[in-house]
Design a protein around this motif. Sequence first.
Motif, PDB file in Angstrom:
ATOM      1  N   ILE A  22       9.624  -5.618 -52.827  1.00 12.71           N
ATOM      2  CA  ILE A  22      10.328  -6.816 -53.290  1.00 12.71           C
ATOM      3  C   ILE A  22       9.342  -7.947 -53.545  1.00 12.71           C
ATOM      4  O   ILE A  22       9.413  -8.634 -54.579  1.00 12.71           O
ATOM      5  CB  ILE A  22      11.403  -7.223 -52.265  1.00 12.71           C
ATOM      6  CG1 ILE A  22      12.526  -6.190 -52.255  1.00 12.71           C
ATOM      7  CG2 ILE A  22      11.951  -8.613 -52.566  1.00 12.71           C
ATOM      8  CD1 ILE A  22      13.512  -6.350 -51.123  1.00 12.71           C
ATOM      9  N   ALA A  23       8.406  -8.142 -52.629  1.00 11.99           N
ATOM     10  CA  ALA A  23       7.429  -9.224 -52.790  1.00 11.99           C
ATOM     11  C   ALA A  23       6.564  -9.006 -54.025  1.00 11.99           C
ATOM     12  O   ALA A  23       6.323  -9.945 -54.801  1.00 11.99           O
ATOM     13  CB  ALA A  23       6.561  -9.343 -51.548  1.00 11.99           C
ATOM     14  N   SER A  25       7.236  -7.222 -56.728  1.00 12.26           N
ATOM     15  CA  SER A  25       7.987  -7.355 -57.977  1.00 12.26           C
ATOM     16  C   SER A  25       8.307  -8.818 -58.278  1.00 12.26           C
ATOM     17  O   SER A  25       8.195  -9.254 -59.426  1.00 12.26           O
ATOM     18  CB  SER A  25       9.255  -6.507 -57.933  1.00 12.26           C
ATOM     19  OG  SER A  25      10.104  -6.955 -56.902  1.00 12.26           O
ATOM     20  N   MET A  26       8.710  -9.567 -57.269  1.00 12.00           N
ATOM     21  CA  MET A  26       9.026 -10.977 -57.496  1.00 12.00           C
ATOM     22  C   MET A  26       7.772 -11.782 -57.858  1.00 12.00           C
ATOM     23  O   MET A  26       7.822 -12.666 -58.716  1.00 12.00           O
ATOM     24  CB  MET A  26       9.695 -11.585 -56.267  1.00 12.00           C
ATOM     25  CG  MET A  26      11.071 -11.063 -55.992  1.00 12.00           C
ATOM     26  SD  MET A  26      12.174 -11.474 -57.334  1.00 12.00           S
ATOM     27  CE  MET A  26      12.884  -9.889 -57.661  1.00 12.00           C
ATOM     28  N   CYS A  27       6.646 -11.472 -57.218  1.00 17.80           N
ATOM     29  CA  CYS A  27       5.400 -12.164 -57.561  1.00 17.80           C
ATOM     30  C   CYS A  27       4.967 -11.815 -58.982  1.00 17.80           C
ATOM     31  O   CYS A  27       4.473 -12.678 -59.719  1.00 17.80           O
ATOM     32  CB  CYS A  27       4.297 -11.804 -56.572  1.00 17.80           C
ATOM     33  SG  CYS A  27       4.496 -12.592 -54.983  1.00 17.80           S
ATOM     34  N   ILE A  29       6.986 -11.032 -61.477  1.00 21.27           N
ATOM     35  CA  ILE A  29       7.878 -11.771 -62.378  1.00 21.27           C
ATOM     36  C   ILE A  29       7.469 -13.239 -62.437  1.00 21.27           C
ATOM     37  O   ILE A  29       7.403 -13.845 -63.520  1.00 21.27           O
ATOM     38  CB  ILE A  29       9.336 -11.612 -61.913  1.00 21.27           C
ATOM     39  CG1 ILE A  29       9.809 -10.177 -62.161  1.00 21.27           C
ATOM     40  CG2 ILE A  29      10.247 -12.604 -62.630  1.00 21.27           C
ATOM     41  CD1 ILE A  29      11.150  -9.852 -61.546  1.00 21.27           C
ATOM     42  N   ALA A  30       7.176 -13.832 -61.293  1.00 21.82           N
ATOM     43  CA  ALA A  30       6.787 -15.244 -61.252  1.00 21.82           C
ATOM     44  C   ALA A  30       5.482 -15.485 -61.999  1.00 21.82           C
ATOM     45  O   ALA A  30       5.344 -16.483 -62.727  1.00 21.82           O
ATOM     46  CB  ALA A  30       6.669 -15.710 -59.805  1.00 21.82           C
ATOM     47  N   ILE A  63       0.900 -18.039 -56.043  1.00 19.42           N
ATOM     48  CA  ILE A  63       1.889 -16.956 -56.108  1.00 19.42           C
ATOM     49  C   ILE A  63       1.291 -15.681 -55.522  1.00 19.42           C
ATOM     50  O   ILE A  63       1.953 -14.958 -54.767  1.00 19.42           O
ATOM     51  CB  ILE A  63       2.346 -16.749 -57.566  1.00 19.42           C
ATOM     52  CG1 ILE A  63       3.141 -17.949 -58.045  1.00 19.42           C
ATOM     53  CG2 ILE A  63       3.176 -15.482 -57.694  1.00 19.42           C
ATOM     54  CD1 ILE A  63       3.404 -17.952 -59.537  1.00 19.42           C
ATOM     55  N   CYS A  67       2.223 -12.847 -52.114  1.00 20.82           N
ATOM     56  CA  CYS A  67       2.246 -11.378 -52.087  1.00 20.82           C
ATOM     57  C   CYS A  67       1.273 -10.846 -51.031  1.00 20.82           C
ATOM     58  O   CYS A  67       1.583  -9.891 -50.333  1.00 20.82           O
ATOM     59  CB  CYS A  67       1.906 -10.822 -53.465  1.00 20.82           C
ATOM     60  SG  CYS A  67       2.233  -9.072 -53.618  1.00 20.82           S
TER      61      CYS A  67
END
Length: 93
Positions: A22-23, A25-27, A29-30, A63, A67
């Motif tokens: 999750i971390a 993938s979100m990083c 995207i950000a 960012i 992660c």
Amino acid sequence: MEANALQFFIACVTAAGFGLAIAASMCGIAQGLGLKSAVEGIARNPEASGKVTVTLLIGLAMIESLCIYALVVALILIYAHPQAAAIAKLLAK
């Protein structure tokens, strides 16, 4: 004792895996959104490319640090828990 230790270890590995996925993938995207905005800003105002680039690099580093923090927490979950000795004995057999 060993069965409980193994169940705890499996839960820790599962939590670490999901948390890191999750971390990451979100990083990702950000960082993509930040890069997109920076490129758009440079395209609109090429004279500000130096300031935008510096701000982008600082933002990407922040960012990425999130992660890396998630990775550290995942490694702590896997390797530094109270039943690590019991897991090591169980895996050595």
